[in-house]
Design a protein around this motif. Structure first.
Motif, PDB file in Angstrom:
ATOM      1  N   ASP A 277       0.841  -1.194   0.000  1.00  0.00           N
ATOM      2  CA  ASP A 277       0.000   0.000   0.000  1.00  0.00           C
ATOM      3  C   ASP A 277       0.881   1.251   0.000  1.00  0.00           C
ATOM      4  OD1 ASP A 277       0.692   0.571   2.685  1.00  0.00           O
ATOM      5  OD2 ASP A 277      -1.042  -0.521   3.469  1.00  0.00           O
TER       6      ASP A 277
ATOM      7  N   ASN B 120      -5.641  13.087   2.489  1.00  0.00           N
ATOM      8  CA  ASN B 120      -6.921  13.719   2.216  1.00  0.00           C
ATOM      9  C   ASN B 120      -7.604  14.046   3.536  1.00  0.00           C
ATOM     10  OD1 ASN B 120      -9.357  14.610   1.414  1.00  0.00           O
ATOM     11  ND2 ASN B 120      -9.964  12.778   0.296  1.00  0.00           N
TER      12      ASN B 120
ATOM     13  N   ALA C  26     -11.433  13.099   3.896  1.00  0.00           N
ATOM     14  CA  ALA C  26     -11.968  11.742   3.852  1.00  0.00           C
ATOM     15  C   ALA C  26     -12.327  11.319   5.279  1.00  0.00           C
ATOM     16  CB  ALA C  26     -10.945  10.795   3.240  1.00  0.00           C
TER      17      ALA C  26
ATOM     18  N   PRO D 272     -12.416   8.271   8.421  1.00  0.00           N
ATOM     19  CA  PRO D 272     -12.980   9.015   9.545  1.00  0.00           C
ATOM     20  C   PRO D 272     -12.073  10.208   9.867  1.00  0.00           C
ATOM     21  CG  PRO D 272     -12.351   6.756  10.168  1.00  0.00           C
ATOM     22  CD  PRO D 272     -11.801   7.014   8.821  1.00  0.00           C
TER      23      PRO D 272
ATOM     24  N   ARG E 144      -7.624  10.589  10.161  1.00  0.00           N
ATOM     25  CA  ARG E 144      -6.769  11.047   9.062  1.00  0.00           C
ATOM     26  C   ARG E 144      -5.423  11.550   9.573  1.00  0.00           C
ATOM     27  NH1 ARG E 144      -9.139   8.354   5.237  1.00  0.00           N
ATOM     28  NH2 ARG E 144      -7.186   8.898   4.233  1.00  0.00           N
TER      29      ARG E 144
ATOM     30  N   ARG F 279      -3.266   8.681  10.438  1.00  0.00           N
ATOM     31  CA  ARG F 279      -2.721   8.071   9.224  1.00  0.00           C
ATOM     32  C   ARG F 279      -1.602   8.938   8.642  1.00  0.00           C
ATOM     33  NH1 ARG F 279      -4.226   6.833   3.619  1.00  0.00           N
ATOM     34  NH2 ARG F 279      -3.421   4.746   3.223  1.00  0.00           N
TER      35      ARG F 279
ATOM     36  N   LYS G 238       1.371   8.045  10.425  1.00  0.00           N
ATOM     37  CA  LYS G 238       1.968   6.788   9.940  1.00  0.00           C
ATOM     38  C   LYS G 238       2.826   7.044   8.691  1.00  0.00           C
ATOM     39  CE  LYS G 238      -0.459   2.829  10.133  1.00  0.00           C
ATOM     40  NZ  LYS G 238      -1.562   1.837  10.129  1.00  0.00           N
TER      41      LYS G 238
ATOM     42  N   SER H 230     -15.272  11.566  -4.579  1.00  0.00           N
ATOM     43  CA  SER H 230     -15.205  11.043  -3.225  1.00  0.00           C
ATOM     44  C   SER H 230     -14.087  11.733  -2.447  1.00  0.00           C
ATOM     45  CB  SER H 230     -14.935   9.541  -3.321  1.00  0.00           C
ATOM     46  OG  SER H 230     -15.376   8.900  -2.178  1.00  0.00           O
TER      47      SER H 230
ATOM     48  N   ILE I  46      -5.767  -2.818   1.084  1.00  0.00           N
ATOM     49  CA  ILE I  46      -4.615  -2.181   1.709  1.00  0.00           C
ATOM     50  C   ILE I  46      -4.533  -2.550   3.187  1.00  0.00           C
ATOM     51  CG2 ILE I  46      -4.493  -0.328   0.024  1.00  0.00           C
ATOM     52  CD1 ILE I  46      -5.676   1.574   2.014  1.00  0.00           C
TER      53      ILE I  46
ATOM     54  N   ASN J 263      -2.875  -0.626   5.540  1.00  0.00           N
ATOM     55  CA  ASN J 263      -2.785   0.563   6.395  1.00  0.00           C
ATOM     56  C   ASN J 263      -3.780   1.609   5.901  1.00  0.00           C
ATOM     57  OD1 ASN J 263      -0.163   0.116   8.148  1.00  0.00           O
ATOM     58  ND2 ASN J 263       0.387  -0.515   6.074  1.00  0.00           N
ATOM     59  N   GLY J 264      -5.040   1.290   6.046  1.00  0.00           N
ATOM     60  CA  GLY J 264      -6.068   2.192   5.530  1.00  0.00           C
ATOM     61  C   GLY J 264      -6.556   3.145   6.604  1.00  0.00           C
ATOM     62  N   PRO J 265      -7.614   3.911   6.285  1.00  0.00           N
ATOM     63  CA  PRO J 265      -8.302   3.946   4.998  1.00  0.00           C
ATOM     64  C   PRO J 265      -7.601   4.870   4.010  1.00  0.00           C
ATOM     65  CG  PRO J 265      -9.493   5.274   6.609  1.00  0.00           C
ATOM     66  CD  PRO J 265      -8.283   4.729   7.304  1.00  0.00           C
ATOM     67  N   CYS J 266      -7.742   4.592   2.723  1.00  0.00           N
ATOM     68  CA  CYS J 266      -7.167   5.462   1.701  1.00  0.00           C
ATOM     69  C   CYS J 266      -7.982   6.748   1.639  1.00  0.00           C
ATOM     70  CB  CYS J 266      -7.125   4.753   0.340  1.00  0.00           C
ATOM     71  SG  CYS J 266      -8.710   4.681  -0.527  1.00  0.00           S
ATOM     72  N   GLY J 267      -7.612   7.630   0.761  1.00  0.00           N
ATOM     73  CA  GLY J 267      -8.284   8.928   0.692  1.00  0.00           C
ATOM     74  C   GLY J 267      -9.628   8.893  -0.013  1.00  0.00           C
ATOM     75  N   GLY J 268     -10.067   7.726  -0.416  1.00  0.00           N
ATOM     76  CA  GLY J 268     -11.293   7.652  -1.199  1.00  0.00           C
ATOM     77  C   GLY J 268     -12.547   7.401  -0.383  1.00  0.00           C
ATOM     78  N   THR J 269     -12.398   7.318   0.950  1.00  0.00           N
ATOM     79  CA  THR J 269     -13.572   7.006   1.759  1.00  0.00           C
ATOM     80  C   THR J 269     -14.371   8.265   2.076  1.00  0.00           C
ATOM     81  OG1 THR J 269     -14.311   6.184   3.895  1.00  0.00           O
ATOM     82  CG2 THR J 269     -12.074   6.934   3.794  1.00  0.00           C
TER      83      THR J 269
ATOM     84  N   TYR K 144     -13.020   2.073   7.312  1.00  0.00           N
ATOM     85  CA  TYR K 144     -13.889   2.877   8.174  1.00  0.00           C
ATOM     86  C   TYR K 144     -14.478   1.965   9.244  1.00  0.00           C
ATOM     87  CZ  TYR K 144     -17.575   6.079   9.622  1.00  0.00           C
ATOM     88  OH  TYR K 144     -18.393   6.894  10.359  1.00  0.00           O
TER      89      TYR K 144
END
Lengths: 305, 236
Positions: A127, A163, A166, A168, A172, A175, A178, A237, B156, B158-164, B180
């Motif tokens: 990822d 983002n 996005a 929750p 963010r 993340r 990370k 999105s 993935i 290590n989410g969530p990606c930016g698309g959620t 999520y």
């Protein structure tokens, strides 16, 4: 210096950076990339070349970067993990470094469902956070993911995206942390329209001290038409376009000029947010507006380092 | 369970129209639960194929049968005569059953009557949902029991990606964002900090990508060791 790229020099020198996006063509013409490079060269510190954005096949990011490099510009090679496994990724990085590419931006990539080959198989072997970490290991330890040694230096300035809009929301920032822990040197964010929400996110970033560990460039997309504003509000999105912006464009006599004004207001407010070290202007199919925006936002001339 | 969906009749007809003796063989376990390939579906499909044959003016006999499971040899015994008497067997089992039948059916072709979809559960009557990808190296203890490999569109770690957005995945408003769900569940469990650690690249070699997989239980497959008493008796 980790890479010696112009972008790294600008950011490490404490300047407010300006980057922009170059979308490569759905074809073989180098001049398309060169033309965009010509438009953007005097108003930006580095240029991102997108990697099959929205999963639509285009000229590869690496090739676009090499074309820009040949013009004396500082390219940022975008790399999505959708289309390559760890073998291809590391191989492309070696090639990119050999060809003089110094900035790499790590992304998940839009799902292939959105693109022109929706029946394709995606890869997602690693990822985007694991990609950041892989690049850091390649650069700092000169090792591949498997632990074997790399011959030669791997000077890279490692970027990631985030983002803030996005879900929750509160996760963010974790993340982002990370990504910083994984080794990101700079962050380019999703387009900001809701500056209040973004400022709230940046406060969470500062509370965790992340702004001291990574350069954050706020994403900006100038809006060209009412239709585009509505589309971004309703269909993209993770992008938050306040209704007020759509209304302003609907009521405007000169929609493009209003779009530029909105962008300038956003940039003005972004400059005042602690921890924002630059803007990343993504003027898709409207590259010639970027010099205008940079000029009117007081971001010119760009530092020569 | 393994979830499957019925193939369009036209597609099946195209597969079997050149054969004169057709056996439609249902499987009464997983695919019966999802109304795709049980005995009842075999019977209905056989009728439809007979009508199709008749309308097309083709002389074809279509018989039907069903067994408990097409993934274990012992269940095949009662229908093997019927299989051997056919020109083609249209198996309504999952792909496992079709492969397994092909191994047993000698020179009689085994064709798939359904599309095998995924490993899933019955969310509610009529709704089946993918929950596991069978990839080996399970990490559900780190993700609140919600699988990012099967349930995240990008698998993935290590989410969530930016698309959620609003808890939904970028690919569709009808698809929950697995990450999520993971974040919310870990919050509820009081173990959110487990997600702060970077998960390393996954070892995919235990999944679909490491070559065909096999589980061998040696305590079951190994020949019984000779009993000591008997050995010593023989030596005397």
């Amino acid at each position: 210096m980790k890479s010696g790229s112009n972008l790294e020099k600008v950011l490490e020198g404490g300047h407010f950076a300006v980057t922009a996006e170059v979308g490569p063509p759905k074809g073989t013409s180098a001049s398309v990339v060169q033309k965009k490079g010509d438009i953007l060269k005097s108003c930006c510190d580095a240029l991102n070349v997108t990697d099959n954005q929205t999963a639509i096949v285009r000229m590869s990011s690496l090739s676009g970067c090499v074309i820009l490099k040949g013009m004396g510009l500082d390219p940022v090679m975008q790399m999505v993990v959708r289309d390559r496994n760890r073998i291809a990724i590391q191989s492309d990085i070696l090639g990119a470094v050999a060809l003089g590419i110094r900035n790499v931006l790590c992304l998940s990539g839009d799902h292939q469902k959105f693109g022109n080959h929706p029946t394709a198989k995606n890869v997602y072997d690693i990822d985007s956070i694991q990609l950041v970490k892989t690049l850091k290991t390649m650069r700092d330890e000169k090792k591949f993911l498997c632990g074997e040694n790399i011959s030669g230096e791997v000077p890279l300035f490692i970027g990631a995206v985030e983002n803030p809009f996005a879900d929750p929301f509160e996760f963010r920032v974790i993340r982002l942390g990370k990504k910083v822990q994984a080794g990101a040197d700079f962050i380019q964010t999703q387009a900001v329209y809701d500056v209040d929400k973004f400022a709230g996110w940046m406060k969470m970033v500062r509370d965790r001290g992340l702004d001291k560990q990574v350069h954050i460039l706020a994403g900006v997309i100038p809006i060209k038409s009412v239709g585009m504003a509505r589309y971004m509000r309703d269909n993209v999105s993770g992008v938050s376009v306040p209704d007020e912006i759509v209304t302003r464009l609907e009521d405007a006599k000169d929609v493009k000029e209003e779009g530029v004004k909105i962008t300038l207001e956003i940039i003005d407010r972004l400059k005042d947010i602690d921890g924002i070290h630059g803007v990343h202007v993504m003027a898709v199919a409207w590259e010639d507006i970027v010099p205008v925006i940079a000029e009117r936002a007081g971001l010119l001339p760009r530092p020569i380092l | 369970m393994i979830v499957g969906t019925q193939k369009p009749l036209e597609e099946i007809w195209d597969m079997i129209k050149g054969f004169r003796k057709v056996l439609v063989l249902g499987c009464n376990t997983c695919v019966a639960i999802c109304h795709a390939g049980g005995g009842k579906e075999a019977e209905i499909l056989a009728s439809l194929l007979r009508m199709k044959a008749s309308l097309s003016g083709v002389e074809t006999t279509v018989r039907h049968a069903a067994i408990e499971r097409q993934c274990e040899s012992e269940f095949f015994e009662p229908v093997m005569d019927e299989v051997r008497a056919s020109d083609v067997v249209l198996s309504l089992a999952c792909g496992v059953g079709v492969n397994f039948l092909a191994d047993k059916a000698g020179d009689i072709p085994a064709f798939p009557g359904i599309d095998t979809a995924f490993f899933g559960a019955v969310e509610k009557a009529g709704i089946f949902k993918e929950l596991c990808a069978g990839c080996g190296g399970c990490i559900l203890h780190l993700t609140g029991g919600i699988c990012p490999v099967a349930r995240c569109s990008k698998s993935i770690m290590n989410g969530p990606c930016g698309g959620t957005s609003d808890g939904k995945c970028e690919i569709s408003r009808d698809v929950d964002c697995a990450w999520y769900l993971i974040v919310e569940r870990m919050k509820k469990l009081g173990t959110l900090e487990k997600l702060f650690e970077i998960q390393p690249p996954k070892d995919w070699s235990t999944g679909l990508y490491g070559g065909p997989r096999k589980v061998v239980l040696e305590h079951i497959t190994a020949p019984e060791p000779p009993e000591k008493g008997k050995e010593s008796q023989g030596g005397m």
